[in-house]
Design an enzyme around this catalytic site. Sequence first.
Site, PDB file in Angstrom:
ATOM      1  N   GLU A  73       0.709  -1.164   0.140  1.00  0.00           N
ATOM      2  CA  GLU A  73      -0.169  -0.050   0.134  1.00  0.00           C
ATOM      3  C   GLU A  73       0.829   1.144   0.077  1.00  0.00           C
ATOM      4  OE1 GLU A  73      -2.345  -0.568   3.366  1.00  0.00           O
ATOM      5  OE2 GLU A  73      -3.769  -1.888   2.367  1.00  0.00           O
ATOM      6  N   SER A 159      19.261  -8.891  -8.187  1.00  0.00           N
ATOM      7  CA  SER A 159      18.419  -8.761  -8.803  1.00  0.00           C
ATOM      8  C   SER A 159      18.398  -9.948 -10.031  1.00  0.00           C
ATOM      9  CB  SER A 159      18.058  -7.549  -9.440  1.00  0.00           C
ATOM     10  OG  SER A 159      17.308  -6.650  -8.721  1.00  0.00           O
ATOM     11  N   HIS A 288       3.338 -10.491  -9.544  1.00  0.00           N
ATOM     12  CA  HIS A 288       4.964 -10.679  -9.437  1.00  0.00           C
ATOM     13  C   HIS A 288       5.463  -9.487  -8.695  1.00  0.00           C
ATOM     14  CE1 HIS A 288       8.938 -11.747 -10.688  1.00  0.00           C
ATOM     15  NE2 HIS A 288       9.052 -10.466 -10.957  1.00  0.00           N
ATOM     16  N   SER A 289       5.107  -8.184  -9.033  1.00  0.00           N
ATOM     17  CA  SER A 289       5.580  -6.948  -8.314  1.00  0.00           C
ATOM     18  C   SER A 289       4.779  -6.099  -8.331  1.00  0.00           C
ATOM     19  CB  SER A 289       6.979  -6.723  -8.889  1.00  0.00           C
ATOM     20  OG  SER A 289       7.044  -6.022 -10.237  1.00  0.00           O
TER      21      SER A 289
END
Length: 396
Positions: A73, A159, A288-289
């Site tokens: 959020e 990453s 996923h993101s």
Amino acid sequence: MFQSLDFPGGRVAFTSDMSFIAESSEKRVKCYRVLDDNGHPMSSRFEQVSKEVAVKMYSSMVTLQIMDTIFYEAQRQGRLSFYLTSNGEEAINIASAAALSPDDVVLPQYREPGVLLWRGFTMQEFANQCFGNKADYGKGRQMPIHYGSNKHNYFTVSSPIATQLPQAVGAAYSLKMDRRDACVVTYFGDGGSSEGDFHASLNFAAVMEAPVVFICRNNGWAISTPTSEQFRSDGIVVKGQAYGVRSIRVDGNDALAVYGAIHAAREMAIREQRPILVEALTYRVGHHSTSDDSTKYRPADEIQHWKISRNPVARFRKWIERNGWLNDEDESELRGNVRKQLLHAIQVAERTEKPPLGDLFADVYDHLPSNLQEQERLLRETIEKHPQDYPDGVPV
């Protein structure tokens, strides 16, 4: 006539029948499970968990859920640049962490913050990293959710997909050389198995007999690519045998099954000095993101089915509740306390000063080379000329 041949790796028998090995077995590898969908044990033969550990496991899964909700959020409010949740995969995170020793070295992918949470990483430490302030151990040089902790033997998230796998084997071999009573555990998704690093790592680990546990979170989707478009094999578990790695498939939404499988895998890895591959079947309930909208490539009712009917946290709660170890009042108090702590941590993290500009160039070279000195000088001159284009909260 020779009936067999001594060949490197063992004796090979001859046959006059020409037959090709089938591309896959007729039956799929079975999946180890302890609790059914209603939280009932399917057998009494499983690794027992004490009340203290069980309650901590459940509390940690709930904490992870709340942390994901609030940070997600915060990103949607523009307070964070990026976030990625573990929704639907809480059992793999927490149960695997509970089965390990603090001395075991963890090389994560990026969906395992629960492992770090279990080991004692605080709400404030999570918030500091996500907001990239001067209290962040990475000094604000990484994007959010790229956690790391020397104290907790948790390598910093990187990453690029699957690069942690060969590194994990090397770290495990170092433990072997030092005769340490510990192993290395590394996590990756089903998409990671499509990388060359995965295959090289399994072979590397098998040949070097490295005490490393590979944990694959097979959640069905590599961002928007389904497993059906990644491989034709029976998932990930069968790939271990090709490289001489002992393997098991486990229900990743069953906390007790994950705990038992990782507990056994760790013991074998250390006692027998060998690699183990664990494929945990689960489902990524969230996107996923924050850069992804998964409803564009998978049906909403599929997501809801896994979110409601196969929820790993709800299933584990039924089991501990049936044991008399938790009630509604405990749950309400837990959720309220976690939410309060996290909101406070976010407020502190937002108010904390950003790392100084010089940190961009530090910690790589003992003595800063001339080209980086020149880059730093030019950057400072540009900021001085155009201060309106740079955040005023960064100390120059």
